[in-house]
Design a protein around this motif. Sequence first.
Motif, PDB file in Angstrom:
ATOM      1  N   GLU A 180       0.814  -1.208   0.000  1.00  0.00           N
ATOM      2  CA  GLU A 180       0.000   0.000   0.000  1.00  0.00           C
ATOM      3  C   GLU A 180       0.848   1.259   0.000  1.00  0.00           C
ATOM      4  O   GLU A 180       0.455   2.287  -0.562  1.00  0.00           O
ATOM      5  CB  GLU A 180      -0.923  -0.008   1.224  1.00  0.00           C
ATOM      6  N   LYS A 181       2.013   1.240   0.646  1.00  0.00           N
ATOM      7  CA  LYS A 181       2.863   2.420   0.754  1.00  0.00           C
ATOM      8  C   LYS A 181       3.908   2.499  -0.346  1.00  0.00           C
ATOM      9  O   LYS A 181       4.742   3.404  -0.360  1.00  0.00           O
ATOM     10  CB  LYS A 181       3.563   2.436   2.117  1.00  0.00           C
ATOM     11  N   GLU A 230       3.190   5.846  -2.514  1.00  0.00           N
ATOM     12  CA  GLU A 230       3.154   7.121  -1.790  1.00  0.00           C
ATOM     13  C   GLU A 230       4.338   7.325  -0.866  1.00  0.00           C
ATOM     14  O   GLU A 230       4.709   8.460  -0.575  1.00  0.00           O
ATOM     15  CB  GLU A 230       1.847   7.214  -0.987  1.00  0.00           C
ATOM     16  N   ASP A 231       4.965   6.262  -0.382  1.00  0.00           N
ATOM     17  CA  ASP A 231       6.109   6.403   0.545  1.00  0.00           C
ATOM     18  C   ASP A 231       7.094   5.263   0.293  1.00  0.00           C
ATOM     19  O   ASP A 231       7.152   4.288   1.049  1.00  0.00           O
ATOM     20  CB  ASP A 231       5.613   6.395   1.987  1.00  0.00           C
ATOM     21  N   PRO A 232       7.881   5.365  -0.791  1.00  0.00           N
ATOM     22  CA  PRO A 232       8.788   4.261  -1.143  1.00  0.00           C
ATOM     23  C   PRO A 232       9.814   3.927  -0.053  1.00  0.00           C
ATOM     24  O   PRO A 232      10.167   2.766   0.138  1.00  0.00           O
ATOM     25  CB  PRO A 232       9.478   4.773  -2.413  1.00  0.00           C
ATOM     26  N   ASP A 233      10.289   4.924   0.673  1.00  0.00           N
ATOM     27  CA  ASP A 233      11.307   4.652   1.703  1.00  0.00           C
ATOM     28  C   ASP A 233      10.735   3.777   2.826  1.00  0.00           C
ATOM     29  O   ASP A 233      11.362   2.816   3.286  1.00  0.00           O
ATOM     30  CB  ASP A 233      11.834   5.966   2.279  1.00  0.00           C
ATOM     31  N   THR A 234       9.515   4.133   3.271  1.00  0.00           N
ATOM     32  CA  THR A 234       8.880   3.327   4.324  1.00  0.00           C
ATOM     33  C   THR A 234       8.595   1.913   3.813  1.00  0.00           C
ATOM     34  O   THR A 234       8.764   0.920   4.533  1.00  0.00           O
ATOM     35  CB  THR A 234       7.580   3.982   4.795  1.00  0.00           C
ATOM     36  N   ALA A 235       8.151   1.841   2.550  1.00  0.00           N
ATOM     37  CA  ALA A 235       7.869   0.532   1.971  1.00  0.00           C
ATOM     38  C   ALA A 235       9.129  -0.324   1.913  1.00  0.00           C
ATOM     39  O   ALA A 235       9.106  -1.531   2.199  1.00  0.00           O
ATOM     40  CB  ALA A 235       7.262   0.679   0.578  1.00  0.00           C
ATOM     41  N   SER A 244      11.708  -0.108   3.889  1.00  0.00           N
ATOM     42  CA  SER A 244      12.034  -0.539   5.256  1.00  0.00           C
ATOM     43  C   SER A 244      11.157  -1.703   5.695  1.00  0.00           C
ATOM     44  O   SER A 244      11.627  -2.660   6.322  1.00  0.00           O
ATOM     45  CB  SER A 244      11.852   0.646   6.210  1.00  0.00           C
TER      46      SER A 244
END
Length: 401
Positions: free
Chosen positions: A223-224, A227-232, A234
Amino acid sequence: MTEPFPAADDRPPPVRLAYDRHTWKEIAHLLANLPVALVGFTYVTTVLFTGLGLTVTVIGFPLLAAGLSGARWLGRAERARARALLGVRVEEPSRLPLRGAGGFLPRMWMALKDPVGWRTMLYEAIRLPWGIVTFTVTLTSLFVLWPVLPFIARGLANADRAMVRGLLSPSDELERRIAELESGRGVVFDTAAADLRRIERDLHDGAQARLVNLAMGLGLAKEKLLEDPDTAASMVAEAHGEVKLALQELRDLARGIHPAVLTDRGLDAALSSVASRCTVPVKVTVDLAERPAAAIEGIAYFTVSELLQNVSKHSAARSAAVDVWRVDGRLLIQVEDDGRGGARLDGGTGMRGLADRLGAVDGLFVVESPEGGPTTVTAELPWRDRSGALAGEERTAHPRS
């Protein structure tokens, strides 16, 4: 099987001229011999003549088998009578293992060759003439020779005691083996059920829980992802770590069920692998010219594995040694350590369970562990070659020179 009674309990007190309760019991038994013998003799002759006479038809052998099974009930009644009136304590024979015999024909054959049934039939057949003698002599002596009747009753009752012990006692060796096999079968079932529960618990609480967390983590990472590749990234890294842990737990679980190294390379390599995970240095010596059957090899492996776990957890030892060798038809295992000792079969360290498991396969388990050490555990298993044939029947433990 009931527990055997001490031999001293079978001996009545010395006979006296006075009529004590033991004498009256013996007199009652001797007078009851005739009516009881009539019932038993009638049963035996009916079964034998009917069964043997009809063996030319298809119903003769089943009737004879049923008659032999019924003779066991007569024997039980006679043992109860002898126990109540003569004080004779004999063990009850084990039941025939008919449930594990297969179909109708194997069960019938097992009943036909039942030594307990045939000996009971012989006992009932010879009792009628003996019952006539005891009834006549006892009743006559009660009125004519009453002063010496206690001595006469004791002599006749001793003959009855000898017949009960000789013909109605179980076959010692056969009954012992049946009892051992019945007990061993129960241990095997209990052990298998406990192992299945352990595997289910380990899968549910370990690898399954990690895989569920992995699926949830990958779903959130998906899902991320836009929108948030860095969090994904991690979260994917954490999921990768969960995969490694789950794989390690599955490997450990598979090793606990049956290690691949044991199947591929045998006891020497498998026990060396177990020893490398022990917290103390372990010297492993396996002196086998050939590999035993897979079942025996597995029992030997898990026995050593459990013993080395005990060494790691409880012994406070500085070193240990594992020796495996073969003597005649037996596989010998010896695990020694220089720890503090005090190990016992009832000590709560798994020793009792190991002894039960080995006993279920006709093995032996001996623990020598004085306080202060050292501890020496010797296990013995029957040797079976890879084709499954039993090599030797000797059960005596053999010390290694």
